[in-house]
Design an enzyme around this catalytic site. Structure first.
Site, PDB file in Angstrom:
ATOM      1  CB  SER A  50     -23.001 -36.319 -30.250  1.00 32.78           C
ATOM      2  OG  SER A  50     -21.997 -36.859 -30.603  1.00 32.78           O
ATOM      3  CB  ALA A  51     -26.549 -34.517 -26.137  1.00 33.86           C
ATOM      4  CD  GLU A 108     -34.188 -51.947 -23.017  1.00 38.17           C
ATOM      5  OE1 GLU A 108     -32.907 -52.594 -22.725  1.00 38.17           O
ATOM      6  OE2 GLU A 108     -34.462 -51.431 -23.924  1.00 38.17           O
ATOM      7  CE  LYS A 122     -24.649 -36.077 -38.885  1.00 40.42           C
ATOM      8  NZ  LYS A 122     -24.806 -37.616 -38.721  1.00 40.42           N
ATOM      9  CB  CYS A 157     -21.045 -32.015  -8.450  1.00 41.70           C
ATOM     10  SG  CYS A 157     -19.678 -32.648  -7.524  1.00 41.70           S
ATOM     11  CB  ILE A 216     -32.262 -45.930 -35.336  1.00 41.64           C
ATOM     12  CG1 ILE A 216     -33.323 -46.824 -35.901  1.00 41.64           C
ATOM     13  CG2 ILE A 216     -32.590 -44.280 -35.199  1.00 41.64           C
ATOM     14  CD1 ILE A 216     -33.789 -46.081 -37.347  1.00 41.64           C
ATOM     15  CD  GLU A 217     -25.309 -45.293 -39.007  1.00 39.87           C
ATOM     16  OE1 GLU A 217     -24.294 -44.939 -38.583  1.00 39.87           O
ATOM     17  OE2 GLU A 217     -25.387 -46.041 -40.228  1.00 39.87           O
ATOM     18  CB  THR A 252     -27.522 -46.114 -29.072  1.00 40.67           C
ATOM     19  OG1 THR A 252     -26.999 -47.316 -29.467  1.00 40.67           O
ATOM     20  CG2 THR A 252     -26.949 -44.793 -29.989  1.00 40.67           C
ATOM     21  CG  HIS A 274     -26.996 -33.994 -36.438  1.00 38.73           C
ATOM     22  ND1 HIS A 274     -25.805 -33.633 -36.278  1.00 38.73           N
ATOM     23  CD2 HIS A 274     -27.051 -34.943 -35.435  1.00 38.73           C
ATOM     24  CE1 HIS A 274     -24.839 -34.708 -35.461  1.00 38.73           C
ATOM     25  NE2 HIS A 274     -25.746 -35.440 -35.025  1.00 38.73           N
TER      26      HIS A 274
END
Length: 488
Positions: A49-50, A35, A255, A408, A341-342, A44, A53
């Protein structure tokens, strides 16, 4: 220069690369992950959006569709094994115009063809019962109960820790500069900025740079376009504005803008879908964020953007075919692409790991299973959500778990120390944040960052006061001691 030999080398430590590494660690092979950044989850996988789907969006018959549905079915069990936050909240695709109802029914038909269970169309009255803040224009929605939300940082780090516990070596801060292979089935020669390595199989999981790695090994064209998505993160006081992930009807660019709770209790709104040239272009723009606000209002009313605590953007690796590219290159034996890999790559990652590991195993002659494989991993204790008596017992054993550093999120010194001592562990302030959410609260690290820097220096021998970074090379947090820096 250092030299090392492996059976398989995975390039890229995002969620796909780490999922592949964990599945490879089930086998009796010598494996490494290379890496370029100084930590896992730096591309990415750290800015998405975590969402898990359900799998109704991809075209039937594509690899994307198959691995999405399979990955979503595997996700709850995987997260339980690895002690990762996952909540099956379901998703809604909201239709706001009766003229587009046929498109909603077409999406239902596509999802059923993909094998998504329990999909159905719900009418406005039922939708409002599920989502009181749905748009006044909403007429119907596609309900997908198998969808969910996951902590993508936890998931990627947990996959890496599991792989490392089972013998995979992580070579972080190491950039691949060249690949070559001689005749007669000789291993791949991998040149990095730190070492000369060999591997019988190379897996390309390099995200938006997968086309660059591919070009080092294969003459077959591969073009990856960085597609930028911009987001708002709203504070936890806004986290219940919706109860499920709410989508608009998808377009050719994806989406669309979604509104969703997160596993940490925030509200996430976004993303845009902008094709750009810069593979490091994770800046946000006034126009992009305005687009998010405008499009969110199509499906959800009164989104409380005044509670915004952060904006960010991420890049996904898009190719024109809009399908994952996974397989051994026809002109480069032993070179396996895991590219483009989107979305829904995060959802598909458990299945991607299995699929790629199966390809690698076939190339290596189906090695034996690893003896003593450790399937489970225990995460760092989350004191903010454990019973007081349990926290008190932990403090008696580890007093540093009683010293709160991030107010927090109620994160303690003990949690930060454990995030740094993990393998692979945090080496930057954001590395700590990804593992235990210190600095993710309303003040965004305004109070806790200096203490986290101090703990990094204390726990990591190679770090000094002036060398601690926000998130790796190029993001220093200090110039020097006060009154000792030359202001000129």
């Amino acid at each position: 220069m250092q030299q090392a030999d492996y059976d398989v080398a995975v390039i890229g430590a995002g969620v796909s690369g780490c999922a592949i590494a964990r599945e490879l660690s089930r086998l009796d092979v010598q494996a490494c992950v290379i890496e370029a950044e100084d930590d896992v989850c730096c591309g990415t996988s750290r800015a998405n959006s975590a969402i898990v789907h359900a799998g109704f969006d991809a075209q039937p018959g594509t690899l994307m569709a198959r691995l999405n549905v399979e990955g979503t079915s595997l996700m709850p069990g995987l997260c339980q094994e690895l002690d990762v936050d996952f909540i099956a909240i379901g998703s809604l695709v909201v239709c706001t115009d009766e003229k587009t109802l046929p498109d909603l029914h077409a999406l239902l038909k596509r999802g059923l063809a993909n094998g998504v269970p329990d999909l159905r169309i719900i009418e406005r009255e039922e939708l409002l019962g599920m989502e009181p803040n749905a748009s006044d224009a909403a007429v119907a929605a596609l309900w997908a109960p198998t969808a969910g939300i996951v902590n993508p940082f936890q998931l990627t780090c947990a996959l890496a820790e599991s792989a490392a516990a089972n013998g995979v070596e992580f070579r972080l801060g190491e950039r691949v500069c060249g690949l070559s292979r001689g005749a007669g089935g000789s291993p791949w020669q991998i040149s990095t900025n730190k070492a000369q390595l060999t591997a019988h199989v190379v897996v390309n999981a390099a995200g938006v740079r997968a086309d660059e790695v591919h070009a080092m090994a294969s003459a077959t064209p591969l073009a990856i376009t960085p597609r930028r998505g911009q987001y708002y993160v709203l504070d936890t006081c806004a986290g219940t504005h919706v109860r499920h992930t709410v989508f608009a009807l998808p377009t050719r660019l994806g989406k669309g803008v979604l509104v969703t709770p997160t596993t940490a209790g925030n509200l996430l709104v976004g993303p845009t879908a902008e094709d750009i040239d810069d593979k490091d272009g994770v800046d946000t723009t006034a126009a992009g964020l305005a687009e998010v606000r405008e499009k969110a209002a199509i499906t959800v009313r009164d989104v409380p953007f005044r509670e915004c605590i952060r904006t960010f953007s991420g890049l996904r690796a898009h190719r024109e075919e809009h399908d994952f590219l996974i397989g051994e290159a026809s002109d480069a034996p032993g070179f396996v692409d895991c590219a483009a890999i989107e979305s829904p790559g995060l959802s598909a990652s458990p299945a991607i790991g299995r699929h790629v590991a199966g390809i690698v195993a076939g190339i290596l002659g189906n090695p034996s299973p690893r003896e003593g494989f450790i399937a489970t991993r225990r995460g760092i204790p989350d004191v903010a959500h454990m019973p007081r008596e349990e926290w008190a017992a932990l403090v008696r054993e580890r007093p540093d778990y009683g010293r709160v550093v991030c107010r927090c999120r109620t994160v303690t010194e003990g949690q930060i120390v454990d995030a740094i001592r993990a393998t692979p562990g945090a080496r930057s302030v954001d590395g700590v944040k990804r593992r235990i959410e210190a600095g993710m609260g309303r003040c965004q690290g305004g109070f806790c960052t200096p203490k986290i820097m101090e703990l990094l220096v204390r726990e990591v021998p190679e770090l000094e006061e002036g060398s601690v970074t926000k998130d790796g090379a190029g993001s220093p947090l200090a110039l020097g001691r006060t009154k000792e820096v030359d202001a000129s």
